[in-house]
Design an enzyme around this catalytic site. Structure first.
Site, PDB file in Angstrom:
ATOM      1  N   SER A   1       0.902  -1.120  -0.079  1.00  0.00           N
ATOM      2  CA  SER A   1      -0.037   0.169  -0.002  1.00  0.00           C
ATOM      3  C   SER A   1       0.960   1.319  -0.064  1.00  0.00           C
ATOM      4  O   SER A   1       0.636   2.306  -0.863  1.00  0.00           O
ATOM      5  CB  SER A   1      -0.871   0.085   1.319  1.00  0.00           C
ATOM      6  OG  SER A   1      -1.695  -1.008   1.357  1.00  0.00           O
TER       7      SER A   1
ATOM      8  N   HIS B   1      -0.651  -1.939  -7.238  1.00  0.00           N
ATOM      9  CA  HIS B   1      -1.518  -1.852  -5.764  1.00  0.00           C
ATOM     10  C   HIS B   1      -2.866  -1.946  -6.293  1.00  0.00           C
ATOM     11  O   HIS B   1      -3.350  -0.890  -7.221  1.00  0.00           O
ATOM     12  CB  HIS B   1      -1.081  -0.145  -5.643  1.00  0.00           C
ATOM     13  CG  HIS B   1      -1.872   0.312  -4.453  1.00  0.00           C
ATOM     14  ND1 HIS B   1      -2.636   1.586  -4.450  1.00  0.00           N
ATOM     15  CD2 HIS B   1      -2.313  -0.302  -3.361  1.00  0.00           C
ATOM     16  CE1 HIS B   1      -3.196   1.599  -3.382  1.00  0.00           C
ATOM     17  NE2 HIS B   1      -2.830   0.449  -2.601  1.00  0.00           N
TER      18      HIS B   1
ATOM     19  N   GLU C   1      -2.992   0.064  -9.596  1.00  0.00           N
ATOM     20  CA  GLU C   1      -1.708   0.883 -10.163  1.00  0.00           C
ATOM     21  C   GLU C   1      -0.481   0.203 -10.400  1.00  0.00           C
ATOM     22  O   GLU C   1      -0.228  -0.540  -9.574  1.00  0.00           O
ATOM     23  CB  GLU C   1      -1.559   2.020  -8.897  1.00  0.00           C
ATOM     24  CG  GLU C   1      -2.614   2.944  -8.817  1.00  0.00           C
ATOM     25  CD  GLU C   1      -2.666   3.697  -7.593  1.00  0.00           C
ATOM     26  OE1 GLU C   1      -2.286   4.917  -7.731  1.00  0.00           O
ATOM     27  OE2 GLU C   1      -2.710   3.345  -6.540  1.00  0.00           O
TER      28      GLU C   1
ATOM     29  N   ASN D   1      -4.016   7.144  -3.631  1.00  0.00           N
ATOM     30  CA  ASN D   1      -3.616   7.785  -2.280  1.00  0.00           C
ATOM     31  C   ASN D   1      -3.352   8.933  -2.245  1.00  0.00           C
ATOM     32  O   ASN D   1      -3.561   9.594  -0.973  1.00  0.00           O
ATOM     33  CB  ASN D   1      -2.662   6.730  -1.559  1.00  0.00           C
ATOM     34  CG  ASN D   1      -3.734   5.475  -1.007  1.00  0.00           C
ATOM     35  OD1 ASN D   1      -4.893   5.813  -0.404  1.00  0.00           O
ATOM     36  ND2 ASN D   1      -3.332   4.163  -0.728  1.00  0.00           N
TER      37      ASN D   1
HETATM   38  N1  LIG Z   1      -6.418  -4.065   2.996  1.00  0.00           N
HETATM   39  C1  LIG Z   1      -6.354  -3.326   1.815  1.00  0.00           C
HETATM   40  O1  LIG Z   1      -7.496  -2.397   1.951  1.00  0.00           O
HETATM   41  C2  LIG Z   1      -5.236  -3.326   1.121  1.00  0.00           C
HETATM   42  C3  LIG Z   1      -5.475  -2.355  -0.204  1.00  0.00           C
HETATM   43  C4  LIG Z   1      -4.364  -2.429  -1.174  1.00  0.00           C
HETATM   44  C5  LIG Z   1      -3.087  -2.836  -0.700  1.00  0.00           C
HETATM   45  N2  LIG Z   1      -3.172  -3.573   0.494  1.00  0.00           N
HETATM   46  C6  LIG Z   1      -1.755  -4.401   0.867  1.00  0.00           C
HETATM   47  O2  LIG Z   1      -1.775  -5.806   0.402  1.00  0.00           O
HETATM   48  C7  LIG Z   1      -0.948  -6.254   1.430  1.00  0.00           C
HETATM   49  C8  LIG Z   1      -1.953  -7.559   2.029  1.00  0.00           C
HETATM   50  O3  LIG Z   1      -2.729  -6.735   3.007  1.00  0.00           O
HETATM   51  P1  LIG Z   1      -4.303  -7.598   3.206  1.00  0.00           P
HETATM   52  O4  LIG Z   1      -5.165  -6.726   3.997  1.00  0.00           O
HETATM   53  O5  LIG Z   1      -4.625  -8.608   2.450  1.00  0.00           O
HETATM   54  O6  LIG Z   1      -3.493  -8.221   4.621  1.00  0.00           O
HETATM   55  P2  LIG Z   1      -3.915  -9.638   5.535  1.00  0.00           P
HETATM   56  O7  LIG Z   1      -3.630  -9.463   6.908  1.00  0.00           O
HETATM   57  O8  LIG Z   1      -5.407  -9.894   4.925  1.00  0.00           O
HETATM   58  O9  LIG Z   1      -3.353 -10.822   4.773  1.00  0.00           O
HETATM   59  C9  LIG Z   1      -2.060 -10.984   4.728  1.00  0.00           C
HETATM   60  C10 LIG Z   1      -1.730 -12.627   4.649  1.00  0.00           C
HETATM   61  O10 LIG Z   1      -0.528 -12.700   4.356  1.00  0.00           O
HETATM   62  C11 LIG Z   1       0.183 -14.031   5.067  1.00  0.00           C
HETATM   63  N3  LIG Z   1       1.454 -14.087   5.427  1.00  0.00           N
HETATM   64  C12 LIG Z   1       2.207 -13.281   6.322  1.00  0.00           C
HETATM   65  N4  LIG Z   1       3.680 -13.666   6.523  1.00  0.00           N
HETATM   66  C13 LIG Z   1       3.740 -14.500   5.116  1.00  0.00           C
HETATM   67  C14 LIG Z   1       4.557 -15.303   4.299  1.00  0.00           C
HETATM   68  N5  LIG Z   1       6.038 -15.036   4.819  1.00  0.00           N
HETATM   69  N6  LIG Z   1       4.566 -16.170   3.590  1.00  0.00           N
HETATM   70  C15 LIG Z   1       3.215 -15.987   2.973  1.00  0.00           C
HETATM   71  N7  LIG Z   1       2.073 -15.415   3.416  1.00  0.00           N
HETATM   72  C16 LIG Z   1       2.535 -14.894   4.719  1.00  0.00           C
HETATM   73  C17 LIG Z   1      -0.711 -13.835   6.626  1.00  0.00           C
HETATM   74  O11 LIG Z   1      -0.976 -15.149   7.156  1.00  0.00           O
HETATM   75  C18 LIG Z   1      -2.320 -13.123   5.874  1.00  0.00           C
HETATM   76  O12 LIG Z   1      -2.862 -14.086   5.347  1.00  0.00           O
HETATM   77  C19 LIG Z   1      -0.440  -5.386   2.251  1.00  0.00           C
HETATM   78  O13 LIG Z   1       1.073  -5.091   1.982  1.00  0.00           O
HETATM   79  C20 LIG Z   1      -1.454  -4.254   2.324  1.00  0.00           C
HETATM   80  O14 LIG Z   1      -0.661  -3.032   2.644  1.00  0.00           O
HETATM   81  C21 LIG Z   1      -4.082  -3.650   1.371  1.00  0.00           C
END
Ligand SMILES: NC(=O)c1ccc[n+]([C@@H]2O[C@H](COP(=O)([O-])OP(=O)(O)OC[C@H]3O[C@@H](n4cnc5c(N)ncnc54)[C@H](O)[C@@H]3O)[C@@H](O)[C@H]2O)c1
Length: 300
Positions: free
Chosen positions: A112, A133, A145, A184
């Site tokens: 993000s 993104h 993005e 953003n």
């Molecule tokens: N939530 C949002 O609205 C959003 C929007 C855009 C981008 N993002 C980005 O996307 C990414 C994921 O966010 P999310 O909201 O899905 O988080 P989330 O917590 O729902 O999911 C993250 C997952 O990664 C797994 N994980 C952790 N370490 C790991 C590893 N070493 N190998 C494999 N899996 C592993 C966790 O078990 C978890 O299931 C982040 O970088 C976040 O900033 C999130």
């Protein structure tokens, strides 16, 4: 562009949704996660989403789960990472991924806010690494993005743009790896002023939201800000900016009002109070309204 082999690392909120989009586009998707319980439910969550959206549920059959990172990425044409927002974790993961992937596969991070440059700097072949993104929920918000670093090749950007476009997304090329990318930066320029209006007693939080929703918010889906500037005229835009910009909040850091809310544990939905108070019913109603709206406009 079809029949690609795609690996999604992380099966959380974003990862399972990204896997769903690629599976629905006909690609062979392998999804992996370090947390067994999350991985175990990934396919069921994808099936439930597809059912709820009225999409072809059999697309979930294009998704394979694997607990083994090396095995998940070995044959992939494209690898997208969606693990926790932690620089050290992402750097370690990409170093590990690079040991197992084919030399020409493309590597993407769904970070993000962490600079893609920082995540990818340790790689041997940085020209095939970039940021993608997505926005939540990935299967309802069209934008992806595509962020280029100083090392990313023209071919890697073009290929990734095509992959997402063919999957029904709206890719946007971000030519420099700047904090907040494009979406953003725009969104938080608006939020800074919204908070400032409340902080300076010009109106309350409810009024800020009402003004946005009842005015330019109505036009935004069909009229972007620069289309709007052209529509009213760049001369009028200049005149407005000469008067309004000096009055708009331009402080470089977060608002003291926002900092106080956080210090007072007024964290929004999660504590029941932020800029406004939120009962459990009000929270559920707003979430449901948002999903209904995103579904209604997804094909427009
Ligand atoms: N939530 C949002 O609205 C959003 C929007 C855009 C981008 N993002 C980005 O996307 C990414 C994921 O966010 P999310 O909201 O899905 O988080 P989330 O917590 O729902 O999911 C993250 C997952 O990664 C797994 N994980 C952790 N370490 C790991 C590893 N070493 N190998 C494999 N899996 C592993 C966790 O078990 C978890 O299931 C982040 O970088 C976040 O900033 C999130």
């Amino acid at each position: 562009m079809n029949n690609m082999k795609i690996a999604v690392i992380g099966a959380g909120l974003m990862g399972h949704g990204i896997a769903q989009v690629f599976a629905l586009a006909g690609h062979a998707v392998t999804i992996t996660d370090a947390h067994a319980a999350t991985l175990d439910t990934a396919k069921a969550r994808i099936s439930a989403n597809l059912r709820d959206l009225g999409e072809d549920e059999s697309a979930a059959e294009n998704v394979r789960v694997s607990a083994d990172l090396a095995e998940a990425v070995r044959e992939a044409d494209y690898i997208v990472e969606a693990v926790l927002e932690d620089l050290a974790l992402k750097q370690k993961l990409f170093a590990e991924i690079e040991r197992h992937v084919r030399p020409n596969s493309i590597l993407a991070s769904n970070t993000s806010v962490i600079p893609v440059t920082a995540i990818m700097q340790g790689l041997t072949r940085r020209e095939r690494a970039l940021g993608t993104h997505w926005w939540n929920p990935p299967f309802l918000v069209p934008l992806v993005e595509v962020i280029e670093t100083q090392w990313t090749s023209v071919e890697a950007v073009a290929w990734t743009m095509k992959l997402h476009e063919a999957a029904g997304k709206t890719p946007a090329h971000v030519k420099k790896d700047v904090p907040g990318f494009i979406g953003n930066r725009l969104q938080h320029a608006l939020w800074r002023e919204a908070i400032s209006l409340v902080e300076h007693g010009i109106c309350d939080a409810q009024t800020v939201d009402a003004v946005v929703k009842a005015s330019f918010g109505r036009r935004l889906p069909v009229l972007g800000p620069l289309e709007n500037a052209d529509l009213v005229g760049t001369d009028l835009t200049l005149a407005i900016h000469q008067t309004v910009l000096p009055a708009i909040d331009s402080r470089p850091g977060p608002s003291p009002h926002l900092q106080k809310l956080v210090a007072d544990n007024k964290l929004g939905f999660k504590s029941g109070e932020g800029f406004r108070t939120w009962s459990a019913d009000e929270q559920a109603a707003l979430r449901a309204k948002l999903t209904r709206h995103l579904k209604a406009i997804r094909d427009t």
